[in-house]
Design a protein around this motif. Structure first.
Motif, PDB file in Angstrom:
ATOM      1  N   ALA A  44       0.828  -1.216   0.000  1.00 27.35           N
ATOM      2  CA  ALA A  44       0.000   0.000   0.000  1.00 27.35           C
ATOM      3  C   ALA A  44       0.857   1.259   0.000  1.00 27.35           C
ATOM      4  O   ALA A  44       0.680   2.162   0.815  1.00 27.35           O
ATOM      5  CB  ALA A  44      -0.945  -0.002   1.198  1.00 27.35           C
ATOM      6  N   ASP A  47      -0.569   4.758   0.211  1.00 27.80           N
ATOM      7  CA  ASP A  47      -1.186   5.219   1.456  1.00 27.80           C
ATOM      8  C   ASP A  47      -0.178   5.827   2.429  1.00 27.80           C
ATOM      9  O   ASP A  47      -0.519   6.114   3.578  1.00 27.80           O
ATOM     10  CB  ASP A  47      -1.911   4.060   2.152  1.00 27.80           C
ATOM     11  CG  ASP A  47      -3.167   3.643   1.403  1.00 27.80           C
ATOM     12  OD1 ASP A  47      -3.731   4.493   0.699  1.00 27.80           O
ATOM     13  OD2 ASP A  47      -3.570   2.472   1.522  1.00 27.80           O
ATOM     14  N   ASP A  70       0.930   7.512   7.570  1.00 26.00           N
ATOM     15  CA  ASP A  70      -0.164   6.744   6.980  1.00 26.00           C
ATOM     16  C   ASP A  70      -1.321   7.698   6.671  1.00 26.00           C
ATOM     17  O   ASP A  70      -1.932   8.262   7.578  1.00 26.00           O
ATOM     18  CB  ASP A  70      -0.625   5.661   7.959  1.00 26.00           C
ATOM     19  CG  ASP A  70      -1.682   4.740   7.354  1.00 26.00           C
ATOM     20  OD1 ASP A  70      -2.232   5.082   6.293  1.00 26.00           O
ATOM     21  OD2 ASP A  70      -1.960   3.687   7.946  1.00 26.00           O
ATOM     22  N   SER A  72      -3.966   6.770   4.685  1.00 18.52           N
ATOM     23  CA  SER A  72      -5.078   5.999   4.122  1.00 18.52           C
ATOM     24  C   SER A  72      -6.424   6.516   4.615  1.00 18.52           C
ATOM     25  O   SER A  72      -7.380   6.624   3.841  1.00 18.52           O
ATOM     26  CB  SER A  72      -4.923   4.519   4.468  1.00 18.52           C
ATOM     27  OG  SER A  72      -4.842   4.331   5.874  1.00 18.52           O
ATOM     28  N   ARG A  75      -7.131   9.759   2.898  1.00 18.37           N
ATOM     29  CA  ARG A  75      -7.468   9.508   1.500  1.00 18.37           C
ATOM     30  C   ARG A  75      -8.904   8.990   1.372  1.00 18.37           C
ATOM     31  O   ARG A  75      -9.654   9.397   0.492  1.00 18.37           O
ATOM     32  CB  ARG A  75      -6.492   8.491   0.907  1.00 18.37           C
ATOM     33  CG  ARG A  75      -6.632   8.279  -0.592  1.00 18.37           C
ATOM     34  CD  ARG A  75      -5.753   7.105  -1.023  1.00 18.37           C
ATOM     35  NE  ARG A  75      -4.360   7.354  -0.725  1.00 18.37           N
ATOM     36  CZ  ARG A  75      -3.540   7.999  -1.546  1.00 18.37           C
ATOM     37  NH1 ARG A  75      -3.994   8.457  -2.691  1.00 18.37           N
ATOM     38  NH2 ARG A  75      -2.282   8.173  -1.222  1.00 18.37           N
ATOM     39  N   GLU A  76      -9.282   8.079   2.286  1.00 15.34           N
ATOM     40  CA  GLU A  76     -10.634   7.533   2.257  1.00 15.34           C
ATOM     41  C   GLU A  76     -11.666   8.609   2.572  1.00 15.34           C
ATOM     42  O   GLU A  76     -12.742   8.655   1.963  1.00 15.34           O
ATOM     43  CB  GLU A  76     -10.749   6.384   3.267  1.00 15.34           C
ATOM     44  CG  GLU A  76     -12.128   5.771   3.384  1.00 15.34           C
ATOM     45  CD  GLU A  76     -12.603   5.099   2.112  1.00 15.34           C
ATOM     46  OE1 GLU A  76     -13.814   4.820   2.020  1.00 15.34           O
ATOM     47  OE2 GLU A  76     -11.782   4.861   1.204  1.00 15.34           O
TER      48      GLU A  76
END
Length: 307
Positions: A44, A47, A70, A72, A75-76
């Protein structure tokens, strides 16, 4: 935050525990390797955001420290924001159009019904009657599409009430059993004895969409399973079918107007996810030939549970 030490040649000289967890690579495997190569292979990689800070003392042969964050979750969250904005735009434009379409459709259906009565009195031949039935079916299909779009575009806020899994499933069985019987598909249910609070109409609507989706994917003699279980995470609803499965892993099934069926509106699963999202839950699926499972997870604390 991960910390990686890099020397003047761009090779990794230190690799902390967080970097191991974040990358999925062991320290021994990356020490001495070019940083760029190692990060390309990491799990990943998209991420993780890296910040590079020069190490002025150069102690330990380290010229630069790379700090990995991190991103992620960020981003989500950004993806969800973009999706919500896109849906809001489509909904605003489409709602007005849907209302404009619904009125003439209702008028057309009314006149079709008048024509049917006239043809019946005049003893019209079967070909005329069948042609008019096709017109009526298509008008009703368009009207259903408009209704589904409005349901998707104009969600109401959830109102929680106490209910039980057994009661929700019993009502759903009475609603969908005639369709299952007509198609020759068996509906099996397994329900935990659990009471909880939720917006019952929204939950029923979401599960109904999943059951209809499973029915349409099934053949005569197949079984569709509806299960409700409870855990520390909340209430979980699973709908399983024995259909051909979803062969395209990149297909955005929960997006509006995306369907694997030739005559599908592409709104059923979008409505289901919208309902589940309104309830604060998640909707996902797993699929392989002969077994597809859609799962609703509601972060709802049970009021009571019997083993």
């Amino acid at each position: 935050m991960a910390v990686v030490g890099i020397d003047h040649a761009g090779r990794i000289r230190s690799f902390d525990d967080t970097a191991e967890r974040m990358s999925g690579m062991r320290r021994e495997a990356v020490l001495g390797q070019p940083f760029a190569d190692a990060m390309f292979r990491m799990r990943a990689a998209e991420d993780v955001a890296w910040t590079f800070v020069p190490h002025e003392s150069g102690a330990g042969g380290i010229a630069v420290f790379a700090f990995g964050e991190d991103v992620s979750a960020r981003r989500e969250e950004a993806r969800k924001t973009r999706e919500a904005e896109r849906i809001a735009t489509v909904a605003a434009l489409g709602t007005s159009l849907a209302h404009e379409i619904r009125n003439p459709l209702n008028g057309a259906l009314l006149h079709v019904n008048v024509l049917e009565r006239l043809l019946e009195r005049q003893g019209a031949d079967d070909e005329c009657v069948e042609a008019l039935e096709v017109v009526e079916q298509e008008i009703r299909r368009l009207s259903r599409l408009v209704s589904e779009f409005l349901e998707f575009a104009q969600p109401s806020p959830p109102v929680a009430h106490a209910t039980s899994a057994a009661d929700v499933v019993a009502r759903l069985r009475s609603l969908v059993t005639p369709r299952f019987d007509k198609a020759g598909v068996v509906l099996q249910t397994h329900v935990a004895d659990v009471a909880f609070e939720t917006d019952v109409p929204k939950l029923k609507r979401a599960i109904e969409q999943l059951l209809v989706n499973a029915l349409e994917a099934s053949s005569m003699g197949d079984r569709v399973k509806l299960g409700v279980t409870c855990s520390s995470e909340g209430v979980r609803v699973e709908v399983e079918d024995q259909g051909a499965g979803i062969t395209d892993p990149e297909l955005a099934l929960f997006e509006p107007f995306v369907s694997t069926k030739a005559k599908g509106t592409g709104l059923g699963l979008a409505i289901a996810r919208r309902m589940v999202t309104d309830l604060g839950g998640t909707l996902d699926f797993t699929s392989q030939p002969g077994r597809t499972v859609f799962s609703i997870t509601l972060p709802t604390s049970p009021l009571s549970r019997n083993a």
